[in-house]
Design a protein around this motif. Structure first.
Motif, mmCIF file in Angstrom:
data_model
loop_
_atom_site.group_PDB
_atom_site.id
_atom_site.type_symbol
_atom_site.label_atom_id
_atom_site.label_comp_id
_atom_site.label_asym_id
_atom_site.label_seq_id
_atom_site.Cartn_x
_atom_site.Cartn_y
_atom_site.Cartn_z
ATOM 1 N N VAL A 1 -39.446 -22.336 14.051
ATOM 2 C CA VAL A 1 -39.742 -21.227 13.144
ATOM 3 C C VAL A 1 -40.185 -20.010 13.953
ATOM 4 C CG1 VAL A 1 -41.203 -20.424 11.246
ATOM 5 C CG2 VAL A 1 -40.408 -22.810 11.292
ATOM 6 N N LEU A 2 -39.495 -18.902 13.724
ATOM 7 C CA LEU A 2 -39.879 -17.620 14.310
ATOM 8 C C LEU A 2 -40.491 -16.780 13.197
ATOM 9 C CD1 LEU A 2 -39.753 -15.424 16.578
ATOM 10 C CD2 LEU A 2 -37.478 -14.840 15.702
ATOM 11 N N VAL A 3 -41.632 -16.175 13.474
ATOM 12 C CA VAL A 3 -42.310 -15.342 12.468
ATOM 13 C C VAL A 3 -42.371 -13.908 12.981
ATOM 14 C CG1 VAL A 3 -44.492 -14.912 11.260
ATOM 15 C CG2 VAL A 3 -43.695 -17.261 11.597
ATOM 16 N N THR A 4 -41.991 -12.955 12.143
ATOM 17 C CA THR A 4 -42.192 -11.546 12.485
ATOM 18 C C THR A 4 -43.369 -11.023 11.677
ATOM 19 O OG1 THR A 4 -39.875 -11.118 13.047
ATOM 20 C CG2 THR A 4 -41.211 -9.223 12.409
ATOM 21 N N MET A 5 -44.340 -10.488 12.386
ATOM 22 C CA MET A 5 -45.526 -9.927 11.737
ATOM 23 C C MET A 5 -45.368 -8.415 11.632
ATOM 24 S SD MET A 5 -47.490 -12.474 11.087
ATOM 25 C CE MET A 5 -49.099 -11.750 10.823
ATOM 26 N N HIS A 6 -45.513 -7.904 10.440
ATOM 27 C CA HIS A 6 -45.463 -6.450 10.231
ATOM 28 C C HIS A 6 -46.919 -5.968 10.123
ATOM 29 C CE1 HIS A 6 -41.094 -6.544 9.789
ATOM 30 N NE2 HIS A 6 -41.291 -7.730 9.257
ATOM 31 N N GLY A 7 -47.311 -5.461 8.981
ATOM 32 C CA GLY A 7 -48.689 -4.977 8.895
ATOM 33 C C GLY A 7 -49.643 -5.945 8.229
ATOM 34 N N GLU A 8 -49.143 -7.149 7.855
ATOM 35 C CA GLU A 8 -49.984 -8.051 7.048
ATOM 36 C C GLU A 8 -51.302 -8.357 7.724
ATOM 37 O OE1 GLU A 8 -47.231 -8.832 8.595
ATOM 38 O OE2 GLU A 8 -45.662 -9.562 7.262
ATOM 39 N N VAL A 9 -51.219 -8.579 9.031
ATOM 40 C CA VAL A 9 -52.389 -9.043 9.768
ATOM 41 C C VAL A 9 -53.463 -7.964 9.857
ATOM 42 C CG1 VAL A 9 -51.592 -8.363 12.057
ATOM 43 C CG2 VAL A 9 -53.008 -10.402 11.809
ATOM 44 N N LEU A 10 -53.057 -6.697 9.640
ATOM 45 C CA LEU A 10 -54.028 -5.610 9.679
ATOM 46 C C LEU A 10 -54.831 -5.551 8.395
ATOM 47 C CD1 LEU A 10 -51.652 -2.896 11.170
ATOM 48 C CD2 LEU A 10 -53.342 -4.268 12.391
ATOM 49 N N ARG A 11 -54.363 -6.272 7.379
ATOM 50 C CA ARG A 11 -55.027 -6.180 6.075
ATOM 51 C C ARG A 11 -55.591 -7.516 5.601
ATOM 52 N NH1 ARG A 11 -50.434 -2.964 2.835
ATOM 53 N NH2 ARG A 11 -49.076 -4.330 4.010
ATOM 54 N N GLY A 12 -55.226 -8.587 6.295
ATOM 55 C CA GLY A 12 -55.730 -9.898 5.881
ATOM 56 C C GLY A 12 -56.541 -10.498 7.014
ATOM 57 N N GLY A 13 -57.552 -11.237 6.687
ATOM 58 C CA GLY A 13 -58.402 -11.778 7.728
ATOM 59 C C GLY A 13 -58.316 -13.280 7.823
ATOM 60 N N ALA A 14 -59.040 -13.811 8.795
ATOM 61 C CA ALA A 14 -59.114 -15.257 8.948
ATOM 62 C C ALA A 14 -60.079 -15.831 7.920
ATOM 63 C CB ALA A 14 -59.597 -15.592 10.355
ATOM 64 N N ASP A 15 -59.820 -17.043 7.508
ATOM 65 C CA ASP A 15 -60.723 -17.705 6.580
ATOM 66 C C ASP A 15 -60.697 -19.200 6.868
ATOM 67 O OD1 ASP A 15 -62.377 -18.448 4.521
ATOM 68 O OD2 ASP A 15 -61.439 -17.151 3.029
ATOM 69 N N ARG A 16 -61.290 -19.565 7.972
ATOM 70 C CA ARG A 16 -61.431 -20.979 8.389
ATOM 71 C C ARG A 16 -60.088 -21.686 8.525
ATOM 72 N NH1 ARG A 16 -65.234 -22.440 3.587
ATOM 73 N NH2 ARG A 16 -64.411 -20.495 2.781
ATOM 74 N N GLY A 17 -59.034 -20.938 8.748
ATOM 75 C CA GLY A 17 -57.705 -21.546 8.874
ATOM 76 C C GLY A 17 -57.072 -21.847 7.536
ATOM 77 N N ASP A 18 -57.741 -21.460 6.453
ATOM 78 C CA ASP A 18 -57.282 -21.836 5.118
ATOM 79 C C ASP A 18 -56.503 -20.714 4.430
ATOM 80 O OD1 ASP A 18 -58.446 -24.324 5.345
ATOM 81 O OD2 ASP A 18 -60.333 -23.694 4.435
#
Lengths: 377, 149
Positions: free
Chosen positions: A117-134
């Motif tokens: 699986v290849l994942v392309t990250m756009h801006g999602e990561v700038l707006r969503g945070g970590a939450d214990r891996g969940d």
């Protein structure tokens, strides 16, 4: 190579990611890759369950509706359909081109053994945070064989969010397919009536309200200047009301959505593109403007400064700084030589950094590497 | 205090939950968080929802899979604690007497300790990018998309 191209929404839905997804599929098909698109329906447009885009089959499932319904039977039914589709397509690689709620169905149908699986990250990561891996975000990154980020800002944020995936994560600047108009056009730098353009979704992140506020002071100093806002979205009524309350009259025009040809024509008539973004991944419209030699005044949000080199291909201000935005725009409008110099530099750099063929070739290379690694692991 | 003598009940007012194909899918409609737990986890959820005491659920798991009772009890307690922490269940007053559980209904496969998969950002991802455009806003033809099939 057979690729399942997973896109949350797909053409004719629009937005930077959706347009890039459609163009990427077209480009990969032209390069001879066997690509199948799996995407979600959305109630906003009625589309067939199966279509075709540039020779690639497009499978649309009601994934977003299933999530919104809270109907467990429907969720299971759609999950089984996704699983069956994956089995039938028997691909060498799954490319998750950006994250959305429907990515849940991809995650829940990954049954060993599964293709890399290849994942392309756009801006999602700038707006969503970590939450214990969940989170879908964290689980997608954790399960990816390789991760591509569209800008350095996205790369840094992704590595901070998922340090265990850092070694599998790399930068690939998006490309924008140039049109004939973009190759031929001269930007509207020499316009007697300077045209400022904002183009994109009318959502808060784009900061178009700040552009209108800045334009109010520019309009006093440069009476011939006009501002065009092209696009639509939930903020439209508020933006129109804001322009009206500032007494800007017909000097601010809302032209709605414009198609691909009209975007080129609009940019060709544009003196300066305004991008007062509060958040950005890697804005395609800024790349498109650069390809056409249009200077950009934008903010330092996300990957925008990676497209707009401050002082060389445009000007950069801090997000939310309306005064600096107005001052920068006005300074450019008063200095035609600077506009032309920056426009030329932007065009040259766009060819080097955001070239379409470079982007496609790199994507194809990453596909091959990811599949090879999957075979050897 | 959670113990093997506890019985729990789902917080039905907030939840949509179902066991299908050996998997429990639970949605907290109040928070928008999605949960899933398969095999042994689905079995435990199903019998918690059925009002069984944790001790009886653990005994059934141990009998069916041939695992040590201590391991089954630890697994059941761990999952129950997670369900409580996530506010998916609440202690059930007046725990029932010992319940016999029909273990023959459990598909026999290799035992795996229960895992509660949690997806907290579904609602956030929905809100990130509203789909554009709506049908009434679509003013153009697709460049090469044939959506007529």
């Amino acid at each position: 190579m057979r690729v399942l191209f997973w896109s949350e929404l797909f053409w004719p839905h629009v937005g930077g990611v959706e347009i890039l997804a459609a163009q990427t599929v077209e480009g990969l098909r032209e390069r001879g890759l066997d690509v199948a698109v799996v995407t979600s329906h959305d109630d906003s447009i009625l589309l067939p369950d199966q279509g075709d885009h540039a020779g690639a089959p497009v499978y649309r499932l009601p994934l977003r509706a299933a999530l919104a319904s809270g109907d467990v039977d429907e969720l299971m039914r759609q999950r089984r359909r996704v699983g069956q589709l994956k089995t039938e397509l028997a691909v060498d690689l799954v490319h998750v081109f950006g994250l959305g709620p429907s990515t849940l169905f991809h995650l829940q149908t990954q049954r060993a053994p599964h293709p890399p699986v290849l994942v392309t990250m756009h801006g999602e990561v700038l707006r969503g945070g970590a939450d214990r891996g969940d989170t879908v975000l964290e689980k997608t990154l954790a399960s990816a064989s390789a991760v591509l980020c569209v800008s350095g800002a996205v790369l840094d944020a992704t590595r901070a969010l998922a340090p265990e995936a850092a070694a599998r994560t790399s930068l690939l600047y998006s490309g924008v397919r140039p049109t004939a108009a973009e190759v031929l056009a001269e930007p509207g730098i020499g316009n007697r009536e300077p045209l400022l353009l904002c183009l994109g979704r009318f959502v808060r992140d784009k900061g178009f309200d700040l552009a209108i506020a800045a334009f109010a002071s520019i309009a006093e100093a440069i009476p011939a200047a006009r501002l065009v806002l092209a696009g639509d979205g939930p903020e439209r009524a508020a933006l129109e009301a804001g322009a009206a309350s500032l007494g800007l009259g017909d000097r601010v025009r809302f032209v709605g959505w414009v198609d691909a040809d009209q975007v080129s024509a609009l940019l060709a008539a544009t003196s300066v593109l305004i991008m007062p973004s509060r958040r950005e991944g890697l804005p395609l419209v800024a790349i498109q403007a650069a390809q056409m030699g249009v200077p950009v005044v934008g903010t330092s949000a996300g990957g925008l400064p990676e497209v707009v080199v401050a002082g060389e291909t445009g000007l950069i201000v801090a997000p939310e700084d309306t005064e600096a935005l107005a001052t920068s725009i006005a300074s450019l409008l008063r200095d035609r030589d600077a506009m032309q110099r920056m426009g030329g530099a932007a065009r040259e750099r766009a060819d080097d950094v955001f070239g379409w063929e470079r982007y496609l070739a790199a994507t194809e290379r990453v596909y091959a590497e990811t599949v090879d690694r999957g075979r050897s692991s | 205090m959670l113990s093997l003598d506890s019985a729990l009940r789902p917080r039905a007012e907030d939840l949509v939950a179902k066991v299908l194909d050996g998997e429990a899918l639970i949605i907290n409609m109040a928070t928008g968080v999605y949960y899933s737990t398969a095999t042994s986890g689905a079995f435990i959820w199903e019998h918690i929802a059925g009002g069984c005491r944790l001790r009886d659920i653990a005994a059934a798991l141990a009998a069916r899979y041939g695992i040590p009772l201590a391991r089954a009890e630890a697994d059941v307690l761990e999952l129950a604690a997670k369900l409580l922490e996530e506010k998916l269940v609440t202690p059930c007053e007046g725990a029932p007497a010992t319940t016999a559980i029909d273990v023959s209904a459990i598909p026999l496969s290799a035992y795996e300790s229960p895992e509660l998969e949690i997806y907290r950002d579904i609602g956030h991802l929905v809100a990130l990018d509203p789909p554009m455009p709506g049908l009434k806003d679509l003013p153009w033809k697709g460049p090469s998309d044939d959506t007529s099939s």
